[in-house]
Scaffold this motif. Structure first.
Motif, PDB file in Angstrom:
ATOM      1  N   VAL A  79      -7.675  -4.022   2.971  1.00 17.51           N
ATOM      2  CA  VAL A  79      -8.029  -3.412   4.250  1.00 17.51           C
ATOM      3  C   VAL A  79      -7.129  -3.997   5.335  1.00 17.51           C
ATOM      4  O   VAL A  79      -6.502  -5.035   5.152  1.00 17.51           O
ATOM      5  N   GLU A  80      -7.058  -3.292   6.476  1.00 17.17           N
ATOM      6  CA  GLU A  80      -6.367  -3.833   7.642  1.00 17.17           C
ATOM      7  C   GLU A  80      -7.366  -3.904   8.796  1.00 17.17           C
ATOM      8  O   GLU A  80      -8.159  -2.978   9.004  1.00 17.17           O
ATOM      9  N   PRO A  81      -7.383  -5.008   9.551  1.00 14.75           N
ATOM     10  CA  PRO A  81      -8.354  -5.145  10.643  1.00 14.75           C
ATOM     11  C   PRO A  81      -8.063  -4.186  11.784  1.00 14.75           C
ATOM     12  O   PRO A  81      -6.914  -3.936  12.117  1.00 14.75           O
ATOM     13  N   LEU A 128     -22.413  -9.134  12.678  1.00 14.52           N
ATOM     14  CA  LEU A 128     -21.303  -8.248  12.363  1.00 14.52           C
ATOM     15  C   LEU A 128     -20.068  -8.869  12.998  1.00 14.52           C
ATOM     16  O   LEU A 128     -20.041  -9.108  14.213  1.00 14.52           O
ATOM     17  N   ARG A 129     -19.032  -9.136  12.171  1.00 11.19           N
ATOM     18  CA  ARG A 129     -17.885  -9.902  12.649  1.00 11.19           C
ATOM     19  C   ARG A 129     -16.642  -9.070  12.939  1.00 11.19           C
ATOM     20  O   ARG A 129     -15.846  -9.421  13.811  1.00 11.19           O
ATOM     21  N   ALA A 130     -16.438  -7.985  12.178  1.00  8.42           N
ATOM     22  CA  ALA A 130     -15.187  -7.239  12.314  1.00  8.42           C
ATOM     23  C   ALA A 130     -15.328  -5.847  11.724  1.00  8.42           C
ATOM     24  O   ALA A 130     -16.285  -5.551  10.998  1.00  8.42           O
ATOM     25  N   ILE A 131     -14.375  -4.986  12.044  1.00  9.25           N
ATOM     26  CA  ILE A 131     -14.277  -3.648  11.476  1.00  9.25           C
ATOM     27  C   ILE A 131     -12.858  -3.488  10.948  1.00  9.25           C
ATOM     28  O   ILE A 131     -11.893  -3.891  11.600  1.00  9.25           O
ATOM     29  N   SER A 132     -12.734  -2.925   9.752  1.00  9.67           N
ATOM     30  CA  SER A 132     -11.411  -2.697   9.184  1.00  9.67           C
ATOM     31  C   SER A 132     -11.343  -1.299   8.576  1.00  9.67           C
ATOM     32  O   SER A 132     -12.339  -0.576   8.525  1.00  9.67           O
ATOM     33  N   ARG A 133     -10.150  -0.963   8.111  1.00 14.75           N
ATOM     34  CA  ARG A 133      -9.928   0.330   7.471  1.00 14.75           C
ATOM     35  C   ARG A 133      -9.270   0.092   6.121  1.00 14.75           C
ATOM     36  O   ARG A 133      -8.342  -0.714   6.004  1.00 14.75           O
TER      37      ARG A 133
END
Length: 264
Positions: A53-55, A18-23
């Motif tokens: 999306v934005e990080p 899992l590398r990142a979460i965004s919205r």
């Protein structure tokens, strides 16, 4: 993808982690196939869907074994019956699973936080999570844009699309306290990614006496030319506090006195 809505939380994975979460920032739109994604089959289409999306959290390294413990395996899940990642672009997980993942990472649930409710953000803005979560960054940019689709860059003053503007900290973020990081009105400005943000962040240009001035020496003629084109532009700090932060930034890069030191 067509079911994705603004403020949905997206977990990004690749190469066993899992590398990142965004919205999600907007519903899907029709879009052409992006460069670097060749057709796999002759019948593949050149038109598809795009969801922007934005990080919110980046630089994660959460292994798939840990992810499987949370989201499970099987038909329609991110992992197949064999426990390996499903060969598709998108899978859904439940709100409970998302909350568990966010809890393990130590981050706020970005899609569940009201943008105006800043008190619901955690008091600590840096949290060790096999990387660092800049959990206030998305809210900071949202605050500075104020729902505008375009806005002026604080340095070059060009009015640009929001996609070309970033929330630039007046003083390096690593030097700010948690309370200062949450002072959105004074601690940051919008700068463009067309050069101003990079030149300011690296100290090639500074803001003193409400004007853009030369900072540390340029490494190449191209950098000097880019800075020279901006020197003399007016910058209007929103407060004496922000003007003081601009002065501290200049001192850091020009060798002047400063009450802060870099924390690497």
């Amino acid at each position: 993808m067509q079911a994705m809505q603004r403020d949905d939380v997206v977990f990004h994975y690749g190469r066993q982690y899992l590398r990142a979460i965004s919205r999600v920032t907007a519903p899907w739109v029709a879009a052409p196939r992006p460069p670097g994604y060749p057709k796999i089959r002759s019948g593949d289409l050149d038109e598809g869907w795009l969801v922007r999306v934005e990080p919110v959290v980046t630089e994660l390294s959460i292994g798939f074994d840990e992810l499987r413990d949370v989201v499970g395996s099987g038909p329609g899940r991110p992992f197949g019956k064999d426990g390996r990642p499903a060969q598709k672009y998108l899978s859904t997980i439940t709100e409970a699973e998302a909350a568990t993942l966010l809890d393990r990472i130590g981050a706020a649930a970005p899609g569940l936080v009201e943008s105006a409710d800043l008190m619901s953000l955690p008091l600590q803005t840096d949290m060790p999570i096999r990387g660092t979560a800049r959990v206030e960054q998305a809210e900071l940019r949202r605050h500075l844009l104020r729902s505008r689709s375009e806005a002026p860059c604080a340095v070059c003053r060009r009015v640009l699309p929001a996609s070309l503007l970033v929330a630039a900290h007046v003083l390096p973020r690593t030097l700010l306290t948690d309370s200062e990081r949450m002072d959105f009105e004074h601690v940051a400005v919008l700068m463009c990614v067309l050069g101003c943000d990079a030149l300011y962040e690296r100290g090639y240009l500074t803001v003193r006496d409400k004007q853009v001035k030369i900072g540390r020496p340029a490494d190449t003629p191209a950098v000097a030319d880019s800075v020279g084109a901006l020197v003399g532009s007016s910058v209007e700090p929103v407060s004496f506090q922000q003007e003081s932060l601009f002065a501290e930034h200049a001192s850091l890069h020009l060798g002047g006195p400063s009450r802060r030191t870099f924390k690497r």
